[in-house]
Structures are given as C-alpha cells and as structure tokens.
Write an enzyme that holds these catalytic residues in place. Structure first.
Site, mmCIF file in Angstrom:
data_model
loop_
_atom_site.group_PDB
_atom_site.id
_atom_site.type_symbol
_atom_site.label_atom_id
_atom_site.label_comp_id
_atom_site.label_asym_id
_atom_site.label_seq_id
_atom_site.Cartn_x
_atom_site.Cartn_y
_atom_site.Cartn_z
ATOM 1 N N ASP A 112 53.443 -17.997 40.617
ATOM 2 C CA ASP A 112 52.443 -17.382 39.743
ATOM 3 C C ASP A 112 52.493 -15.859 39.895
ATOM 4 O O ASP A 112 52.096 -15.309 40.924
ATOM 5 C CB ASP A 112 51.035 -17.888 40.095
ATOM 6 C CG ASP A 112 50.014 -17.345 39.113
ATOM 7 O OD1 ASP A 112 49.932 -17.882 37.999
ATOM 8 O OD2 ASP A 112 49.323 -16.358 39.446
ATOM 9 N N TYR B 27 50.627 -7.311 39.338
ATOM 10 C CA TYR B 27 50.820 -7.433 40.789
ATOM 11 C C TYR B 27 51.826 -6.405 41.314
ATOM 12 O O TYR B 27 51.958 -6.230 42.523
ATOM 13 C CB TYR B 27 51.232 -8.860 41.181
ATOM 14 C CG TYR B 27 50.216 -9.920 40.783
ATOM 15 C CD1 TYR B 27 48.909 -9.562 40.442
ATOM 16 C CD2 TYR B 27 50.552 -11.262 40.706
ATOM 17 C CE1 TYR B 27 47.973 -10.514 40.057
ATOM 18 C CE2 TYR B 27 49.620 -12.224 40.320
ATOM 19 C CZ TYR B 27 48.337 -11.841 39.990
ATOM 20 O OH TYR B 27 47.416 -12.786 39.603
ATOM 21 N N LYS C 182 51.715 -12.896 33.411
ATOM 22 C CA LYS C 182 50.493 -12.612 32.633
ATOM 23 C C LYS C 182 50.585 -11.264 31.931
ATOM 24 O O LYS C 182 51.084 -10.296 32.508
ATOM 25 C CB LYS C 182 49.263 -12.625 33.555
ATOM 26 C CG LYS C 182 49.201 -13.842 34.455
ATOM 27 C CD LYS C 182 47.929 -13.927 35.271
ATOM 28 C CE LYS C 182 48.061 -15.002 36.336
ATOM 29 N NZ LYS C 182 48.718 -14.561 37.563
ATOM 30 N N HIS D 223 45.908 -12.242 30.742
ATOM 31 C CA HIS D 223 45.340 -12.137 32.094
ATOM 32 C C HIS D 223 43.800 -12.114 32.079
ATOM 33 O O HIS D 223 43.158 -12.799 32.863
ATOM 34 C CB HIS D 223 45.898 -10.868 32.761
ATOM 35 C CG HIS D 223 45.894 -10.904 34.258
ATOM 36 N ND1 HIS D 223 46.838 -10.274 35.030
ATOM 37 C CD2 HIS D 223 45.051 -11.487 35.140
ATOM 38 C CE1 HIS D 223 46.580 -10.477 36.305
ATOM 39 N NE2 HIS D 223 45.491 -11.208 36.399
HETATM 40 N N1 LIG Z 1 44.323 -14.855 36.900
HETATM 41 C C1 LIG Z 1 43.711 -14.031 37.706
HETATM 42 O O1 LIG Z 1 42.928 -13.160 37.290
HETATM 43 C C2 LIG Z 1 43.958 -14.142 39.181
HETATM 44 C C3 LIG Z 1 43.088 -13.497 40.089
HETATM 45 C C4 LIG Z 1 43.315 -13.650 41.459
HETATM 46 C C5 LIG Z 1 44.385 -14.401 41.906
HETATM 47 N N2 LIG Z 1 45.240 -14.987 41.004
HETATM 48 C C6 LIG Z 1 46.419 -15.769 41.470
HETATM 49 O O2 LIG Z 1 46.001 -16.697 42.446
HETATM 50 C C7 LIG Z 1 46.733 -16.504 43.651
HETATM 51 C C8 LIG Z 1 45.870 -16.904 44.842
HETATM 52 O O3 LIG Z 1 44.633 -16.249 44.814
HETATM 53 P P1 LIG Z 1 44.181 -15.270 45.955
HETATM 54 O O4 LIG Z 1 45.373 -14.530 46.438
HETATM 55 O O5 LIG Z 1 42.997 -14.552 45.467
HETATM 56 O O6 LIG Z 1 43.544 -16.176 47.028
HETATM 57 P P2 LIG Z 1 43.854 -17.334 47.993
HETATM 58 O O7 LIG Z 1 45.193 -17.897 47.884
HETATM 59 O O8 LIG Z 1 42.664 -18.190 47.833
HETATM 60 O O9 LIG Z 1 43.684 -16.590 49.385
HETATM 61 C C9 LIG Z 1 44.590 -15.743 49.922
HETATM 62 C C10 LIG Z 1 43.995 -15.260 51.245
HETATM 63 O O10 LIG Z 1 43.788 -16.376 52.115
HETATM 64 C C11 LIG Z 1 44.578 -16.230 53.295
HETATM 65 N N3 LIG Z 1 45.148 -17.546 53.603
HETATM 66 C C12 LIG Z 1 46.227 -18.134 53.020
HETATM 67 N N4 LIG Z 1 46.460 -19.340 53.548
HETATM 68 C C13 LIG Z 1 45.493 -19.538 54.487
HETATM 69 C C14 LIG Z 1 45.206 -20.612 55.358
HETATM 70 N N5 LIG Z 1 45.962 -21.709 55.388
HETATM 71 N N6 LIG Z 1 44.126 -20.488 56.193
HETATM 72 C C15 LIG Z 1 43.366 -19.360 56.180
HETATM 73 N N7 LIG Z 1 43.593 -18.314 55.362
HETATM 74 C C16 LIG Z 1 44.651 -18.401 54.518
HETATM 75 C C17 LIG Z 1 45.609 -15.182 52.971
HETATM 76 O O11 LIG Z 1 45.972 -14.442 54.098
HETATM 77 P P3 LIG Z 1 47.488 -14.442 54.633
HETATM 78 O O12 LIG Z 1 48.359 -13.903 53.540
HETATM 79 O O13 LIG Z 1 47.416 -13.547 55.834
HETATM 80 O O14 LIG Z 1 47.820 -15.870 55.002
HETATM 81 C C18 LIG Z 1 44.864 -14.305 51.954
HETATM 82 O O15 LIG Z 1 44.005 -13.404 52.652
HETATM 83 C C19 LIG Z 1 47.133 -15.036 43.598
HETATM 84 O O16 LIG Z 1 48.199 -14.731 44.466
HETATM 85 C C20 LIG Z 1 47.482 -14.885 42.135
HETATM 86 O O17 LIG Z 1 48.772 -15.406 41.867
HETATM 87 C C21 LIG Z 1 45.026 -14.888 39.664
#
Ligand SMILES: NC(=O)c1ccc[n+]([C@@H]2O[C@H](COP(=O)([O-])OP(=O)(O)OC[C@H]3O[C@@H](n4cnc5c(N)ncnc54)[C@H](OP(=O)(O)O)[C@@H]3O)[C@@H](O)[C@H]2O)c1
Length: 324
Positions: free
Chosen positions: A48, A53, A82, A115
């Site tokens: 994704d 990004y 996006k 997006h």
């Molecule tokens: N469409 C949109 O507007 C939008 C907005 C936000 C995100 N996204 C997409 O969604 C993806 C994921 O969302 P996100 O990055 O906000 O959040 P997420 O995946 O919910 O959380 C990432 C965070 O959690 C930590 N983490 C990962 N695995 C873990 C585990 N097993 N235990 C504890 N902590 C853990 C990571 O730290 P570490 O890296 O240190 O493990 C990082 O700080 C993004 O990368 C992006 O592709 C889309």
C-alpha cells in the site's frame, strides 16, 4: 459474520486483493527498497503506497529487485497507490498517476485511490514533490481548490479505460459522499480505505459499503500508535490498543501478539489490513493472521471498545473538517 478468507474479490474485475498487506507510510527512503524485498520474502503480496509517502521511487527499486531475485513475479503482487489532493483537476490526474507508475517502476497498478475527498491548489512537481498539504510548503493554512469529486472520479475512470490501472477506489470518504458518487460513477469504486480500529469501528459505514459490493481496507489498525509522534493530543492520552486489557487477555488465550488480535478482528470481518512496521520481527508476526480464529464473543468484546477516537482527521490537523 466471520470469515477465513485470505483475499477480497473486487467488483467488476474479480481481481483478488490480499486481505493482509503492508503499508509504506513512514518507511524511510533509505530503507524502503530493503523493506519491500523483506516484506515480500515474508509472504506479503499487497503493497500500500501513496505519492504522499515520498518513497515511491525507493519502493519501486525494491519491487524491481524482488522480481529480479525471483522472490515474486509482478502478477503475484497487488500494488496500490493514491492520488494526492493537489492533483484533483482532470488535467492533473493522469500526469500524477504516471509519475507514481514511473516511480514504482510498474507497467500497471492494481488499485489507485483518491487519497482524500479534499481538493487543494495544484503544486508543480518541479517546485515540490510530494507537495504535502501547504501550497507554499510552510502553512499554516491550506489553499483549497474548487474541484468536484465528480471531475476527479471521471478522470480516474479514464485511467481504467487506458488499461494502466485495473481497479480504482476511494479513501477517507464518508457514506454520504459515496452515495452521491454511486449516482454518477460509470465505474463503481472497487475499494474504500478508511481508518479502522476498535476505537473507531464505523460499522454502519462498513455495512453500507460492503452491501454495495465495495471492499473495505482498514488502516491504522493499531489505533493511536502512528499519531503519537504527530502530536495528536487524544492519541497521546488514550490507552494504547496493544496494551489494552481486553486485547492482551485475548492475545494470551490464543498465544499470539496483541497486534495479531487487532489485525484478526478486522480480517475475520472481511476487512483487509495494511499494517506497517520498520521492525523485522513485528513485520513477520503481523503477517501471521491466519493461524487462529477469534470467537464471535471475542470479536464483540473488541468492537465494544468503540469510543469514537479518530486520529487521522484533517479537521484536527488542517482545519478541513471532512468528518464533521
Ligand atoms: N488512506 C490513508 O489516508 C492512510 C492513512 C494512514 C495510513 N494509511 C496506510 O495504512 C498503513 C498502516 O497505517 P499506520 O502506519 O497508520 O498504522 P499501523 O500499521 O496501525 O501502525 C504502525 C505503528 O505501529 C507500530 N507497530 C507495528 N507492528 C507492531 C506490533 N506488532 N506491535 C506493536 N506495535 C507495532 C509501528 O512501529 P514499528 O515500525 O517500530 O514497528 C508503527 O509505529 C500505512 O503505512 C499506509 O499505507 C493510509
């Protein structure tokens, strides 16, 4: 309803989007290529991305390397990106898409999303790329542009006509906007991507969208985690989901991590997940969401944590209240 599906079948094309993917927001440029090779080696098949990004070129390097090393074939992976908010005008959609395609070093994308339902003043990529939120790069105010979602969607449909993208969709849209879009869409959205975790379940929106044969992908599955460093006050104050008693009790019972419980809660309800991790161990365990099933009562108790906490809110960050 619980599901053991490993893919979501997309409307119109019948393409199979993996239900467990990897998100590339906040993966640093310097490590993005290695991360992509590692996540593909770990078994992920959905990447994704987004122009916003700022790492699509390096992600593309990783895709090319993984294909060259025989880790995957292009047709075995599902690549999403996006369209950024500054490129909503019909004449900017195709160039923005082509830049992403060139950076990701792909001949086609599997899915391209709008997006945000927010149109900002165009920024020439020669001036700044990615442009982010502020027209002058500094703020404090965003410069909105008078472009309708309909204009942008029709340009997205033309990308499908050109054969460069297989599926198109939307992100951060509410039900009212989707209802309107469905009135004029020649090509129905294949996917809605939204913030989704036990503090923000949005079950009515999910039910509406799934009933209309639009697949749902949830982001920020771990809740506040990503937003603490962005200074979101209620993210700092609320109890981290991975440490919540309800989640840790269930994780101990199944002998999995709290993160796996949060991901399984979504995938069992036919919602794809795209967790991001820069840590190799967490990255690998986040992928393992098929070796156990939550009971209906466990799913219910996790959903009961709902408290309306939205962390990715342009109303909070930029005074653009799309969810008000
Ligand atoms: N469409 C949109 O507007 C939008 C907005 C936000 C995100 N996204 C997409 O969604 C993806 C994921 O969302 P996100 O990055 O906000 O959040 P997420 O995946 O919910 O959380 C990432 C965070 O959690 C930590 N983490 C990962 N695995 C873990 C585990 N097993 N235990 C504890 N902590 C853990 C990571 O730290 P570490 O890296 O240190 O493990 C990082 O700080 C993004 O990368 C992006 O592709 C889309």
């Amino acid at each position: 309803m619980t599901s053991t599906a490993t893919h979501l079948t997309l409307n119109r094309t019948g393409d199979k989007q993996p239900i467990s993917g990897f998100g590339l927001w906040k993966v640093p440029k310097e490590s993005a290529a290695d991360t992509v090779v590692n996540v593909l080696k770990a078994g992920y098949r959905l990447l994704d991305n987004a122009a916003d990004y700022g790492n699509e070129k390096e992600v593309g390097d990783g895709i090319v390397r993984a294909i060259k090393e025989g880790v995957v074939k292009r047709e075995e992976i599902f690549v999403t990106s996006k369209l950024w908010n500054t490129n909503h005008a019909k004449e900017h959609v195709r160039p923005a898409f082509e830049r992403t395609l060139k950076d990701l070093q792909c001949d086609y994308l599997d899915l391209y999303l709008i997006h945000f339902p927010i149109s900002l003043k165009y920024v020439d990529p020669a001036v700044r790329y990615p442009p982010e939120w502020y027209y002058d790069g500094k703020g404090p105010n965003c410069t909105l542009e008078n472009i309708t979602i309909r204009e942008t969607w029709e340009a997205m449909e033309e990308l499908v006509d050109s054969g460069l993208v297989k599926n198109i969709g939307i992100s951060n849209f509410n039900a009212a906007l989707i209802q309107d879009l469905l009135k004029y869409a020649r090509i129905k959205p294949a996917v809605l991507q939204i913030e989704h975790h036990p503090y923000l379940v949005q079950q009515d929106l999910i039910d509406y969208v799934q009933k209309n044969d639009i697949a749902v992908t949830g982001y920020s599955s771990f809740g506040a985690q990503s937003y603490i460093e962005l200074g979101v006050d209620h993210a700092i104050k609320c109890p981290p989901l991975v440490q919540h008693d309800v989640i840790t009790a269930i994780s101990k019972k199944h002998n999995v991590t709290p993160a796996q419980v949060l991901l399984r809660w979504a995938t069992q309800r036919n919602i794809a997940v795209i967790p991001k991790s820069n840590n190799p161990e967490r990255l690998a365990s986040n992928r393992d969401v098929f070796s156990f099933n939550l009971s209906a009562d466990e799913i219910k108790s996790i959903s009961a944590l709902e408290n309306g906490h939205r962390f990715n809110d342009p109303g909070f960050f930029f005074d653009i209240p799309i969810y008000a």
